[in-house]
Design a protein around this motif. Sequence first.
Motif, mmCIF file in Angstrom:
data_model
loop_
_atom_site.group_PDB
_atom_site.id
_atom_site.type_symbol
_atom_site.label_atom_id
_atom_site.label_comp_id
_atom_site.label_asym_id
_atom_site.label_seq_id
_atom_site.Cartn_x
_atom_site.Cartn_y
_atom_site.Cartn_z
ATOM 1 N N GLN A 45 0.810 -1.067 0.213
ATOM 2 C CA GLN A 45 0.135 -0.089 0.041
ATOM 3 C C GLN A 45 0.818 1.240 -0.057
ATOM 4 O O GLN A 45 1.615 1.423 0.940
ATOM 5 C CB GLN A 45 -0.959 0.076 1.446
ATOM 6 N N VAL A 46 0.721 2.063 -0.930
ATOM 7 C CA VAL A 46 1.328 3.560 -0.885
ATOM 8 C C VAL A 46 0.635 4.402 0.014
ATOM 9 O O VAL A 46 -0.484 4.483 0.401
ATOM 10 C CB VAL A 46 1.197 4.056 -2.536
ATOM 11 N N GLN A 47 1.815 5.189 0.704
ATOM 12 C CA GLN A 47 1.389 6.248 1.654
ATOM 13 C C GLN A 47 2.248 7.501 1.319
ATOM 14 O O GLN A 47 3.290 7.355 0.785
ATOM 15 C CB GLN A 47 1.763 5.589 3.154
ATOM 16 N N LEU A 48 1.612 8.592 1.720
ATOM 17 C CA LEU A 48 2.191 9.890 1.356
ATOM 18 C C LEU A 48 2.166 10.534 2.776
ATOM 19 O O LEU A 48 1.421 10.660 3.498
ATOM 20 C CB LEU A 48 1.362 10.676 0.485
ATOM 21 N N GLU A 49 3.288 11.084 3.126
ATOM 22 C CA GLU A 49 3.738 11.639 4.349
ATOM 23 C C GLU A 49 4.089 13.223 3.638
ATOM 24 O O GLU A 49 5.107 13.313 3.328
ATOM 25 C CB GLU A 49 4.978 11.011 4.783
ATOM 26 N N GLU A 50 3.403 14.000 4.651
ATOM 27 C CA GLU A 50 3.669 15.509 4.568
ATOM 28 C C GLU A 50 4.564 16.047 5.689
ATOM 29 O O GLU A 50 4.337 15.507 6.706
ATOM 30 C CB GLU A 50 2.241 16.319 4.334
ATOM 31 N N SER A 51 5.219 17.028 5.345
ATOM 32 C CA SER A 51 5.855 17.797 6.275
ATOM 33 C C SER A 51 6.062 19.392 6.029
ATOM 34 O O SER A 51 5.899 19.731 4.807
ATOM 35 C CB SER A 51 7.267 17.230 6.884
ATOM 36 N N GLY A 52 6.324 20.062 7.052
ATOM 37 C CA GLY A 52 6.718 21.339 6.860
ATOM 38 C C GLY A 52 5.709 22.621 7.161
ATOM 39 O O GLY A 52 5.902 23.610 7.077
ATOM 40 N N GLY A 53 4.337 22.082 7.532
ATOM 41 C CA GLY A 53 3.472 23.013 7.956
ATOM 42 C C GLY A 53 3.658 23.642 9.455
ATOM 43 O O GLY A 53 4.608 23.249 10.170
ATOM 44 N N GLY A 54 2.789 24.596 9.525
ATOM 45 C CA GLY A 54 3.089 25.479 11.108
ATOM 46 C C GLY A 54 2.603 26.850 11.012
ATOM 47 O O GLY A 54 1.726 27.194 10.154
ATOM 48 N N LEU A 84 6.592 23.133 2.053
ATOM 49 C CA LEU A 84 5.975 22.012 2.316
ATOM 50 C C LEU A 84 6.745 20.756 1.572
ATOM 51 O O LEU A 84 7.317 21.016 0.604
ATOM 52 C CB LEU A 84 4.447 21.786 2.009
ATOM 53 N N SER A 85 6.953 19.557 1.867
ATOM 54 C CA SER A 85 7.542 18.420 1.438
ATOM 55 C C SER A 85 6.500 17.163 1.507
ATOM 56 O O SER A 85 6.003 16.944 2.617
ATOM 57 C CB SER A 85 8.824 18.105 2.120
ATOM 58 N N CYS A 86 6.599 16.488 0.552
ATOM 59 C CA CYS A 86 5.820 15.286 0.587
ATOM 60 C C CYS A 86 6.636 14.136 0.083
ATOM 61 O O CYS A 86 7.220 14.320 -1.145
ATOM 62 C CB CYS A 86 4.474 15.205 -0.036
ATOM 63 N N THR A 87 6.631 12.897 0.718
ATOM 64 C CA THR A 87 7.505 11.694 0.072
ATOM 65 C C THR A 87 6.304 10.449 -0.012
ATOM 66 O O THR A 87 5.747 10.374 1.185
ATOM 67 C CB THR A 87 8.620 11.394 1.083
ATOM 68 N N GLY A 88 6.435 9.684 -1.126
ATOM 69 C CA GLY A 88 5.757 8.489 -1.163
ATOM 70 C C GLY A 88 6.500 7.370 -1.002
ATOM 71 O O GLY A 88 7.680 7.395 -1.016
#
Length: 114
Positions: free
Chosen positions: A1-10, A20-24
């Motif tokens: 299963q593919v998952q997407l992880e976001e970061s950088g908000g605030g 913002l960055s997203c890695t699958g």
Amino acid sequence: QVQLEESGGGLVQPGGSLRLSCTGSGSALYFFAMGWYRQCPGKERELVASITGATINYSDSAKSRLTISRANARNTVDLQMNSLEPEDTAVYYCYAKIGGENVWGKGTLVTVSS
């Protein structure tokens, strides 16, 4: 299963910047398209920017201030946000189309306020 992880908000002040960055991750061999959507308070989810092959698509409000980029590995996508305004406050969601499936991240909150 593919998952997407976001970061950088605030939290950021008006006129400030965020990236913002997203890695699958998962078993997918090819991410056909990736991008960013957002949902402002009380509004529907809307496109911010996306990349499909060599085509980059921006919303009218985002084009002058935001820049989307995608790594050569094709499983990451970033959104550089400059000159942020209170109207940019929203939950930002990473998006990917993988083998005909639409995959969404869980979202990261961006708050623009003094």
